[in-house]
Design a protein around this motif. Structure first.
Motif, PDB file in Angstrom:
ATOM      1  N   SER A 134     -21.698  28.547  27.938  1.00 27.54           N
ATOM      2  CA  SER A 134     -21.557  28.094  29.623  1.00 27.54           C
ATOM      3  C   SER A 134     -21.502  26.700  29.648  1.00 27.54           C
ATOM      4  CB  SER A 134     -22.518  28.908  30.577  1.00 27.54           C
ATOM      5  OG  SER A 134     -22.341  30.331  30.490  1.00 27.54           O
TER       6      SER A 134
ATOM      7  N   MET B 209     -21.349  38.363  17.368  1.00 32.09           N
ATOM      8  CA  MET B 209     -20.768  39.417  18.071  1.00 32.09           C
ATOM      9  C   MET B 209     -19.361  39.538  17.036  1.00 32.09           C
ATOM     10  SD  MET B 209     -21.682  38.578  21.943  1.00 32.09           S
ATOM     11  CE  MET B 209     -21.912  37.041  21.232  1.00 32.09           C
TER      12      MET B 209
ATOM     13  N   GLY C 149     -19.481  39.927  25.204  1.00 32.52           N
ATOM     14  CA  GLY C 149     -18.161  39.204  25.162  1.00 32.52           C
ATOM     15  C   GLY C 149     -17.963  38.041  26.269  1.00 32.52           C
ATOM     16  N   PHE C 150     -18.638  38.080  27.120  1.00 35.60           N
ATOM     17  CA  PHE C 150     -18.298  37.165  28.257  1.00 35.60           C
ATOM     18  C   PHE C 150     -19.586  36.773  29.061  1.00 35.60           C
ATOM     19  CE2 PHE C 150     -14.451  39.599  27.652  1.00 35.60           C
ATOM     20  CZ  PHE C 150     -13.623  38.811  27.439  1.00 35.60           C
TER      21      PHE C 150
ATOM     22  N   GLN D  30     -21.697  37.765  33.777  1.00 36.76           N
ATOM     23  CA  GLN D  30     -21.721  39.122  34.075  1.00 36.76           C
ATOM     24  C   GLN D  30     -22.657  39.837  35.023  1.00 36.76           C
ATOM     25  OE1 GLN D  30     -19.671  42.102  31.312  1.00 36.76           O
ATOM     26  NE2 GLN D  30     -20.351  40.552  29.714  1.00 36.76           N
TER      27      GLN D  30
ATOM     28  N   GLY E 249     -27.585  38.247  29.195  1.00 35.26           N
ATOM     29  CA  GLY E 249     -26.673  38.818  30.173  1.00 35.26           C
ATOM     30  C   GLY E 249     -27.062  39.032  31.503  1.00 35.26           C
ATOM     31  N   GLY E 250     -26.678  38.120  32.290  1.00 40.77           N
ATOM     32  CA  GLY E 250     -27.045  38.354  33.881  1.00 40.77           C
ATOM     33  C   GLY E 250     -28.395  37.634  34.226  1.00 40.77           C
TER      34      GLY E 250
ATOM     35  N   ALA F   8     -29.881  32.628  28.843  1.00 41.47           N
ATOM     36  CA  ALA F   8     -29.120  32.558  30.219  1.00 41.47           C
ATOM     37  C   ALA F   8     -28.235  31.458  30.039  1.00 41.47           C
ATOM     38  CB  ALA F   8     -30.203  31.976  31.377  1.00 41.47           C
TER      39      ALA F   8
HETATM   40  C1  DX5 Z   1     -22.622  37.554  26.185  1.00 40.18           C
HETATM   41  C2  DX5 Z   1     -23.306  36.476  25.710  1.00 40.18           C
HETATM   42  C3  DX5 Z   1     -24.341  35.690  26.238  1.00 40.18           C
HETATM   43  C4  DX5 Z   1     -23.580  34.998  27.674  1.00 40.18           C
HETATM   44  C5  DX5 Z   1     -24.772  35.133  28.740  1.00 40.18           C
HETATM   45  O1  DX5 Z   1     -21.793  38.129  25.509  1.00 40.18           O
HETATM   46  O2  DX5 Z   1     -23.879  37.044  24.379  1.00 40.18           O
HETATM   47  O3  DX5 Z   1     -25.083  34.892  25.389  1.00 40.18           O
HETATM   48  O4  DX5 Z   1     -23.582  33.353  27.431  1.00 40.18           O
HETATM   49  O5  DX5 Z   1     -24.049  34.317  29.857  1.00 40.18           O
HETATM   50  P1  DX5 Z   1     -24.871  34.719  31.133  1.00 40.18           P
HETATM   51  O6  DX5 Z   1     -26.196  34.177  31.039  1.00 40.18           O
HETATM   52  O7  DX5 Z   1     -23.861  33.931  32.086  1.00 40.18           O
HETATM   53  O8  DX5 Z   1     -24.798  36.261  31.678  1.00 40.18           O
END
Ligand code: DX5
Ligand code: ZN
Length: 216
Positions: free
Chosen positions: A10, A67, A144-145, A148, A178-179, A198
């Motif tokens: 991020s 991943m 993946g993103f 979420q 995640g989240g 995070a």
């Molecule tokens: C998602 C990644 C996370 C991601 C978490 O597949 O593994 O590390 O950066 O992002 P946030 O904290 O925004 O959910």
């Protein structure tokens, strides 16, 4: 006391060096680095060169989360690029011997290793490995993103795993990814989580303040 692991997925890459400097000064001890191959997850992120750059610019603990379909092939590449920890997915290797062999290889190189589970994978799958890893990563979103929503069943999974580790006499850390924000951080900490990844929460505000909130 929990550890915050800001996820550089991020980070604002138009201001990369500035943001790494902010991270260094934020009080965070870890940096979480997500590697995606476009096969294991439907997204692409960074390879080893960016990690090497971050290693040059920071002394923080580099927590690499791959991943990818072939974690064996890329382990040395990321470890040599500066990873302190290499976490791969149980769903990528499946075979018990392959998983244990890769953990042993990472340890032989003097590094830490982690094993990650997606939200849909039975937690029981981790049972044969409780004493082989330094860290277990409970994914609280589908990997993946970034950005979420936290899957609430993750807190129960953390609590169950915590108990299993205790019974096995393992001192492995539990990490969640995640989240995570101020509210969900509270829930996972109560369940026994040690490391909180995070991304959007940390980089969407003052980094130091976010780290402080996650770690308190
Ligand atoms: C998602 C990644 C996370 C991601 C978490 O597949 O593994 O590390 O950066 O992002 P946030 O904290 O925004 O959910
Ligand atoms: Zn991650």
């Amino acid at each position: 006391m929990s550890i915050a692991a800001p996820s550089v997925l991020s980070l604002d890459y138009s201001r990369m060096s500035e943001q790494i400097r902010e991270l260094n000064e934020s009080g965070a001890k870890w940096i979480h680095y997500d590697v995606m191959d476009g096969h294991f997850v439907p997204n692409l992120s960074f390879g080893p060169d960016i990690l090497r750059g971050i290693r040059k610019a920071s002394d923080l603990y580099l927590d690499v989360h791959v991943m990818i379909e072939d974690p064996v092939r890329f382990a040395d590449i990321f470890l040599d690029a500066g990873a302190d920890n290499y976490t791969f997915h149980i769903e990528a290797l499946k075979d018990e011997k392959k998983i244990k062999d890769l953990a042993a290889h990472i340890h032989e190189k003097g590094k830490h290793c982690g094993l990650s589970v997606k939200p849909g994978t039975q937690l029981d799958a981790l049972k044969p490995f409780l004493n082989d890893f330094d860290l277990f990563l409970i994914m609280s979103v589908e990997p993946g993103f970034g950005g979420q929503k936290f899957n609430p069943s993750s807190t129960e999974r953390i609590a169950v795993l915590k108990q299993w580790l205790k019974e096995a006499g393992s001192h492995a850390l539990i990490e969640v990814d995640g989240g995570i924000n101020a509210e969900t951080a509270e829930l996972v900490k109560q369940a026994g989580c040690d490391v909180l990844v995070a991304g959007s929460y940390v980089f969407g505000q003052d980094i130091r303040k976010a780290v402080e909130i996650l770690e308190r």
